[in-house]
Write a protein that holds these residues in place. Structure first.
Motif, PDB file in Angstrom:
ATOM      1  N   VAL A  11     -40.085  12.578 -13.864  1.00 35.29           N
ATOM      2  CA  VAL A  11     -39.113  11.487 -13.955  1.00 35.29           C
ATOM      3  C   VAL A  11     -39.782  10.244 -14.537  1.00 35.29           C
ATOM      4  CG1 VAL A  11     -37.648   9.940 -12.601  1.00 35.29           C
ATOM      5  CG2 VAL A  11     -37.703  12.378 -12.070  1.00 35.29           C
ATOM      6  N   ASN A  12     -40.985   9.948 -14.087  1.00 36.39           N
ATOM      7  CA  ASN A  12     -41.707   8.790 -14.594  1.00 36.39           C
ATOM      8  C   ASN A  12     -42.035   8.968 -16.077  1.00 36.39           C
ATOM      9  OD1 ASN A  12     -42.858   6.272 -14.414  1.00 36.39           O
ATOM     10  ND2 ASN A  12     -44.830   7.038 -13.695  1.00 36.39           N
ATOM     11  N   THR A  13     -42.393  10.177 -16.464  1.00 34.30           N
ATOM     12  CA  THR A  13     -42.684  10.464 -17.871  1.00 34.30           C
ATOM     13  C   THR A  13     -41.460  10.220 -18.732  1.00 34.30           C
ATOM     14  OG1 THR A  13     -44.358  12.085 -17.284  1.00 34.30           O
ATOM     15  CG2 THR A  13     -43.440  12.241 -19.495  1.00 34.30           C
ATOM     16  N   VAL A  14     -40.320  10.735 -18.306  1.00 37.04           N
ATOM     17  CA  VAL A  14     -39.081  10.540 -19.071  1.00 37.04           C
ATOM     18  C   VAL A  14     -38.717   9.063 -19.107  1.00 37.04           C
ATOM     19  CG1 VAL A  14     -36.595  10.999 -19.081  1.00 37.04           C
ATOM     20  CG2 VAL A  14     -38.208  12.866 -18.703  1.00 37.04           C
ATOM     21  N   ASN A  15     -38.873   8.397 -17.985  1.00 41.08           N
ATOM     22  CA  ASN A  15     -38.545   6.972 -17.940  1.00 41.08           C
ATOM     23  C   ASN A  15     -39.370   6.194 -18.962  1.00 41.08           C
ATOM     24  OD1 ASN A  15     -37.197   4.688 -16.896  1.00 41.08           O
ATOM     25  ND2 ASN A  15     -38.939   4.224 -15.593  1.00 41.08           N
ATOM     26  N   LYS A  16     -40.668   6.479 -19.024  1.00 47.51           N
ATOM     27  CA  LYS A  16     -41.540   5.771 -19.956  1.00 47.51           C
ATOM     28  C   LYS A  16     -41.352   6.222 -21.396  1.00 47.51           C
ATOM     29  CE  LYS A  16     -45.475   4.935 -16.900  1.00 47.51           C
ATOM     30  NZ  LYS A  16     -46.874   5.332 -16.683  1.00 47.51           N
ATOM     31  N   ARG A  17     -41.374   7.543 -21.594  1.00 50.76           N
ATOM     32  CA  ARG A  17     -41.458   8.073 -22.953  1.00 50.76           C
ATOM     33  C   ARG A  17     -40.127   8.301 -23.645  1.00 50.76           C
ATOM     34  NH1 ARG A  17     -46.401   8.896 -25.042  1.00 50.76           N
ATOM     35  NH2 ARG A  17     -48.052   8.899 -23.505  1.00 50.76           N
ATOM     36  N   VAL A  18     -39.039   8.259 -22.908  1.00 51.56           N
ATOM     37  CA  VAL A  18     -37.722   8.375 -23.546  1.00 51.56           C
ATOM     38  C   VAL A  18     -36.994   7.042 -23.407  1.00 51.56           C
ATOM     39  CG1 VAL A  18     -35.502   9.574 -23.560  1.00 51.56           C
ATOM     40  CG2 VAL A  18     -37.588  10.862 -23.158  1.00 51.56           C
ATOM     41  N   ILE A  19     -36.674   6.678 -22.185  1.00 50.13           N
ATOM     42  CA  ILE A  19     -35.900   5.462 -21.961  1.00 50.13           C
ATOM     43  C   ILE A  19     -36.682   4.241 -22.440  1.00 50.13           C
ATOM     44  CG2 ILE A  19     -34.819   4.020 -20.193  1.00 50.13           C
ATOM     45  CD1 ILE A  19     -34.387   6.694 -18.608  1.00 50.13           C
ATOM     46  N   GLY A  20     -37.972   4.175 -22.081  1.00 46.04           N
ATOM     47  CA  GLY A  20     -38.790   3.037 -22.491  1.00 46.04           C
ATOM     48  C   GLY A  20     -38.919   2.894 -24.001  1.00 46.04           C
ATOM     49  N   TYR A  21     -39.125   3.996 -24.694  1.00 46.09           N
ATOM     50  CA  TYR A  21     -39.288   3.960 -26.140  1.00 46.09           C
ATOM     51  C   TYR A  21     -37.988   3.606 -26.850  1.00 46.09           C
ATOM     52  CZ  TYR A  21     -43.991   6.022 -26.476  1.00 46.09           C
ATOM     53  OH  TYR A  21     -45.347   6.253 -26.426  1.00 46.09           O
ATOM     54  N   LEU A  22     -36.867   4.035 -26.303  1.00 45.23           N
ATOM     55  CA  LEU A  22     -35.589   3.882 -26.994  1.00 45.23           C
ATOM     56  C   LEU A  22     -34.777   2.680 -26.510  1.00 45.23           C
ATOM     57  CD1 LEU A  22     -34.520   7.637 -27.035  1.00 45.23           C
ATOM     58  CD2 LEU A  22     -35.780   6.367 -28.781  1.00 45.23           C
ATOM     59  N   ALA A  23     -35.296   1.941 -25.531  1.00 43.38           N
ATOM     60  CA  ALA A  23     -34.519   0.876 -24.894  1.00 43.38           C
ATOM     61  C   ALA A  23     -34.045  -0.205 -25.867  1.00 43.38           C
ATOM     62  CB  ALA A  23     -35.342   0.242 -23.776  1.00 43.38           C
ATOM     63  N   GLU A  24     -34.813  -0.503 -26.870  1.00 42.00           N
ATOM     64  CA  GLU A  24     -34.456  -1.590 -27.794  1.00 42.00           C
ATOM     65  C   GLU A  24     -33.749  -1.094 -29.050  1.00 42.00           C
ATOM     66  OE1 GLU A  24     -34.933  -4.768 -26.876  1.00 42.00           O
ATOM     67  OE2 GLU A  24     -35.725  -3.954 -24.986  1.00 42.00           O
ATOM     68  N   ASP A  25     -33.606   0.217 -29.212  1.00 48.66           N
ATOM     69  CA  ASP A  25     -32.982   0.755 -30.419  1.00 48.66           C
ATOM     70  C   ASP A  25     -31.468   0.706 -30.322  1.00 48.66           C
ATOM     71  OD1 ASP A  25     -35.537   1.234 -31.239  1.00 48.66           O
ATOM     72  OD2 ASP A  25     -35.457   3.399 -31.019  1.00 48.66           O
ATOM     73  N   LEU A  26     -30.813   0.801 -31.471  1.00 42.53           N
ATOM     74  CA  LEU A  26     -29.354   0.782 -31.537  1.00 42.53           C
ATOM     75  C   LEU A  26     -28.895   1.967 -32.382  1.00 42.53           C
ATOM     76  CD1 LEU A  26     -26.708  -0.786 -30.994  1.00 42.53           C
ATOM     77  CD2 LEU A  26     -27.097  -1.960 -33.164  1.00 42.53           C
ATOM     78  N   TRP A  27     -27.892   2.688 -31.917  1.00 45.09           N
ATOM     79  CA  TRP A  27     -27.349   3.832 -32.636  1.00 45.09           C
ATOM     80  C   TRP A  27     -25.876   3.617 -32.895  1.00 45.09           C
ATOM     81  CZ3 TRP A  27     -30.320   3.904 -28.297  1.00 45.09           C
ATOM     82  CH2 TRP A  27     -31.627   4.353 -28.474  1.00 45.09           C
TER      83      TRP A  27
ATOM     84  N   ALA B 161     -32.391  11.127 -31.308  1.00 35.85           N
ATOM     85  CA  ALA B 161     -33.542  10.307 -30.909  1.00 35.85           C
ATOM     86  C   ALA B 161     -34.110  10.801 -29.580  1.00 35.85           C
ATOM     87  CB  ALA B 161     -33.128   8.842 -30.809  1.00 35.85           C
ATOM     88  N   ILE B 162     -33.231  11.135 -28.632  1.00 35.99           N
ATOM     89  CA  ILE B 162     -33.688  11.663 -27.347  1.00 35.99           C
ATOM     90  C   ILE B 162     -34.385  13.000 -27.548  1.00 35.99           C
ATOM     91  CG2 ILE B 162     -32.920  12.592 -25.129  1.00 35.99           C
ATOM     92  CD1 ILE B 162     -30.703  10.402 -25.202  1.00 35.99           C
ATOM     93  N   ALA B 163     -33.816  13.868 -28.376  1.00 36.09           N
ATOM     94  CA  ALA B 163     -34.403  15.193 -28.634  1.00 36.09           C
ATOM     95  C   ALA B 163     -35.814  15.063 -29.209  1.00 36.09           C
ATOM     96  CB  ALA B 163     -33.508  15.996 -29.566  1.00 36.09           C
ATOM     97  N   GLU B 164     -36.023  14.084 -30.104  1.00 38.23           N
ATOM     98  CA  GLU B 164     -37.357  13.867 -30.672  1.00 38.23           C
ATOM     99  C   GLU B 164     -38.357  13.478 -29.588  1.00 38.23           C
ATOM    100  OE1 GLU B 164     -37.362  11.075 -33.916  1.00 38.23           O
ATOM    101  OE2 GLU B 164     -35.620  12.056 -34.833  1.00 38.23           O
ATOM    102  N   ARG B 165     -37.939  12.599 -28.698  1.00 40.65           N
ATOM    103  CA  ARG B 165     -38.829  12.157 -27.622  1.00 40.65           C
ATOM    104  C   ARG B 165     -39.141  13.311 -26.674  1.00 40.65           C
ATOM    105  NH1 ARG B 165     -41.662   8.887 -29.335  1.00 40.65           N
ATOM    106  NH2 ARG B 165     -42.361   8.549 -27.242  1.00 40.65           N
ATOM    107  N   VAL B 166     -38.146  14.102 -26.320  1.00 41.25           N
ATOM    108  CA  VAL B 166     -38.356  15.235 -25.412  1.00 41.25           C
ATOM    109  C   VAL B 166     -39.268  16.269 -26.073  1.00 41.25           C
ATOM    110  CG1 VAL B 166     -37.206  17.144 -24.219  1.00 41.25           C
ATOM    111  CG2 VAL B 166     -36.227  14.843 -24.119  1.00 41.25           C
TER     112      VAL B 166
END
Length: 115
Positions: free
Chosen positions: A5-21, A30-35
């Motif tokens: 959960v911490n990994t996903v929080n940092k590496r998915v949500i954290g990385y994508l938090a400022e992006d706009l789609w 974008a999520i699939a790339e991070r996963v």
């Protein structure tokens, strides 16, 4: 050891938090790339990836899927009376619980019969 959960929080949500789609499909890509990166590219302390660990340790222990497709059911909340039964349910699903009226749950196999 970092939790999944911490990994996903940092590496998915954290990385994508400022992006706009503009579309849900763009967000999903974008999520699939991070996963993919989490599972296939990031090396753990022992030098393996999550995917390598899964294919080497867990996948061989899995049983094959059953041939029959699982039946989809819908659940409804029903109240049982003081005698711990609900008159519209088959005996298999009758609630025989102490303590007065309780909520019972049973698969809705009686579509259209007013339950």
């Amino acid at each position: 050891m970092e939790s999944a959960v911490n990994t996903v929080n940092k590496r998915v949500i954290g990385y994508l938090a400022e992006d706009l789609w503009m579309t849900l499909a763009e967000l999903n890509d974008a999520i699939a790339e991070r996963v993919w990166e989490i599972n296939h590219e990031i090396r753990r302390a022992d030098g393996t990836t999550r995917f390598e660990r899964f294919t080497e340790e867990e996948a061989p222990a899995l049983s094959p899927l059953p041939d029959a497709v699982f039946e989809q059911v819908e659940w409804k909340e029903l109240k049982v009376g003081r005698n711990y039964h609900h008159g519209r349910l088959p005996a298999l699903f009758r609630a025989l619980l102490p303590g007065g009226a309780v909520a019972a749950r049973a698969p809705d196999r009686h579509k259209g019969d007013g339950l």
